[in-house]
Design an enzyme around this catalytic site. Sequence first.
Site, PDB file in Angstrom:
ATOM      1  N   LYS A   6      -9.336  -1.329   5.058  1.00 40.48           N
ATOM      2  CA  LYS A   6      -9.007  -1.175   3.747  1.00 40.48           C
ATOM      3  C   LYS A   6      -8.176  -2.767   3.538  1.00 40.48           C
ATOM      4  O   LYS A   6      -8.559  -3.791   2.421  1.00 40.48           O
ATOM      5  CB  LYS A   6      -9.134  -0.490   2.242  1.00 40.48           C
ATOM      6  CG  LYS A   6      -9.705   1.190   2.519  1.00 40.48           C
ATOM      7  CD  LYS A   6      -9.927   1.819   1.445  1.00 40.48           C
ATOM      8  CE  LYS A   6      -8.729   2.616   1.864  1.00 40.48           C
ATOM      9  NZ  LYS A   6      -9.175   4.402   2.855  1.00 40.48           N
ATOM     10  N   SER A  61      -8.522   3.696   9.052  1.00 42.87           N
ATOM     11  CA  SER A  61      -8.680   4.534   7.604  1.00 42.87           C
ATOM     12  C   SER A  61      -7.660   3.565   6.230  1.00 42.87           C
ATOM     13  O   SER A  61      -8.611   2.575   6.015  1.00 42.87           O
ATOM     14  CB  SER A  61      -8.390   5.600   6.771  1.00 42.87           C
ATOM     15  OG  SER A  61      -8.913   5.723   5.411  1.00 42.87           O
ATOM     16  N   HIS A  75       0.502  -0.616   0.289  1.00 45.10           N
ATOM     17  CA  HIS A  75      -0.114  -0.062  -0.439  1.00 45.10           C
ATOM     18  C   HIS A  75       0.810   1.185   0.146  1.00 45.10           C
ATOM     19  O   HIS A  75       1.818   1.292   0.949  1.00 45.10           O
ATOM     20  CB  HIS A  75      -0.777   0.152   0.824  1.00 45.10           C
ATOM     21  CG  HIS A  75      -1.589   1.191   1.602  1.00 45.10           C
ATOM     22  ND1 HIS A  75      -3.062   1.027   0.510  1.00 45.10           N
ATOM     23  CD2 HIS A  75      -1.768   2.335   1.917  1.00 45.10           C
ATOM     24  CE1 HIS A  75      -3.644   2.341   0.729  1.00 45.10           C
ATOM     25  NE2 HIS A  75      -2.579   3.536   0.963  1.00 45.10           N
ATOM     26  N   ASP A 123     -15.655   2.909   6.133  1.00 47.92           N
ATOM     27  CA  ASP A 123     -14.633   3.298   5.966  1.00 47.92           C
ATOM     28  C   ASP A 123     -14.559   5.220   4.782  1.00 47.92           C
ATOM     29  O   ASP A 123     -13.926   5.942   4.368  1.00 47.92           O
ATOM     30  CB  ASP A 123     -13.078   2.798   5.481  1.00 47.92           C
ATOM     31  CG  ASP A 123     -12.397   4.117   5.029  1.00 47.92           C
ATOM     32  OD1 ASP A 123     -11.526   5.123   5.746  1.00 47.92           O
ATOM     33  OD2 ASP A 123     -11.884   4.008   3.639  1.00 47.92           O
ATOM     34  N   ARG A 143     -15.363  12.909   6.432  1.00 45.01           N
ATOM     35  CA  ARG A 143     -13.781  14.220   7.388  1.00 45.01           C
ATOM     36  C   ARG A 143     -13.206  15.001   5.904  1.00 45.01           C
ATOM     37  O   ARG A 143     -12.725  16.516   6.335  1.00 45.01           O
ATOM     38  CB  ARG A 143     -12.620  12.764   7.411  1.00 45.01           C
ATOM     39  CG  ARG A 143     -12.617  11.848   8.711  1.00 45.01           C
ATOM     40  CD  ARG A 143     -12.527  10.703   8.037  1.00 45.01           C
ATOM     41  NE  ARG A 143     -10.481  11.359   8.599  1.00 45.01           N
ATOM     42  CZ  ARG A 143      -9.683  10.141   7.402  1.00 45.01           C
ATOM     43  NH1 ARG A 143     -10.243   9.010   7.233  1.00 45.01           N
ATOM     44  NH2 ARG A 143      -8.174  10.956   7.532  1.00 45.01           N
TER      45      ARG A 143
END
Length: 424
Positions: free
Chosen positions: A186, A182, A82, A160, A167
């Site tokens: 995922k 968050s 990620h 999320d 947000r």
Amino acid sequence: MFFGNSILDAIEIKKSGGALSEGIIREVVAGFTSGDVPDYQMSALLMATFIQGMEYEETLALTRAMAESGDTYTFPDCVDKHSTGGVGDKISLTSLPIVAACGAPVAKLSGRGLGTTGGTIDKLESIPGFSVNLSRQAFERQVEEVGLAIIEAGDLAPADKEIYALRDTTGTVDSLPLIGSSIVSKKAATGAGHLLYDVKCGSGAFMKTPEDARELAELLVRLSESLGIRASALITAMDNPLGAAIGNALEVRESVRFLKGEHVPEDLAHEARLVAVRLLELKDIPEPERAVEESLSSGAAYEKLREFVRAQGGDADALDDLPVSGEVREVAAPGGGYVARFGALSVGRAALALGAGREKKGDAIDFGAGVEVLVKIGDEVEEGQPVARLYGVRQTELAERLVLEALDLSAGPVEPPPAILDSL
Ligand code: URA
């Protein structure tokens, strides 16, 4: 003060600096996702959280609740990576075919780009015929048979998605526990058992300082490990674009060049190799550096990319000469000197102006548009020498201005900065 109502209780507790129980966090997340908790109450709770922070156990409970709010996958043997997002970041396209060719299967769910941050899904869609929508069965079968599959994240961790949208409009994005939960929610819903985080740091990234980047990296690794995922992290520089290409088809072309053993800028080549090595280490694959080099020199990594593209309906033969915009304009250096900065944010904005990205969700993008930087930090340039190529027809004058704004030239020699800033 308690109201016997989860969201009101949560707001009161957080407002006064208390810690929320796992039960209350679950009720609030479920209530907000189902629509029972209205935006104004959730906004109040997010702002209280932004100001008061969260203890680790609360952050973990929030991560779990969001991860379990929708569909979940399970790929305990797979690796995933990620990136927190950058300009010209093509590390998934370059490192994942390598690790798959080395025997570490990859099951990845990716997103689309927004603003100056590109998304792997858009890049893959620049390949003619490539589909990012596979059924669950087809995705699982491809992971099994090809060892590499990437699809659009879709409805994973819907809580999320809802909370992030709120947000974004309430000034509560840049809170460490909210960012950490968050991202990890995922990844946990994606289900890979081995995960490398690439936390980008610098003017073109979310995290501006190495200290902030390290704090986020530590939280991401700790949350992942608490959820049973083997994880590690790199902190990598994002003051300048990574590699030379920024834009979807342009980035696929540069990735193909790297996998075929052709020359690409050293920052990209180094980082793609290192990410691959770190992913193989998470899988305990012996001699990972040697495995990575062999997969590149034998052509196995490039062949794996072709196999993956074919499996998802793409034209693998098109990879050798992927079409980009025929409208090309060169930007000339306004003076002579050494390149001291080619600011990622402005170059990213130039690519966005040309149509390579979206200003807002749902905007149409031009896959063939983007920017190619022709010089990197430390290079000596002469006045009038081309420093960048702009591809595309939209807002070319604005793009040229932004590229020139991004470029700082120094009278004396400049050392190229390190691509890797820290590691854990
Ligand atoms: N990326 C995410 O997925 N979530 C955040 O909160 C910030 C960046």
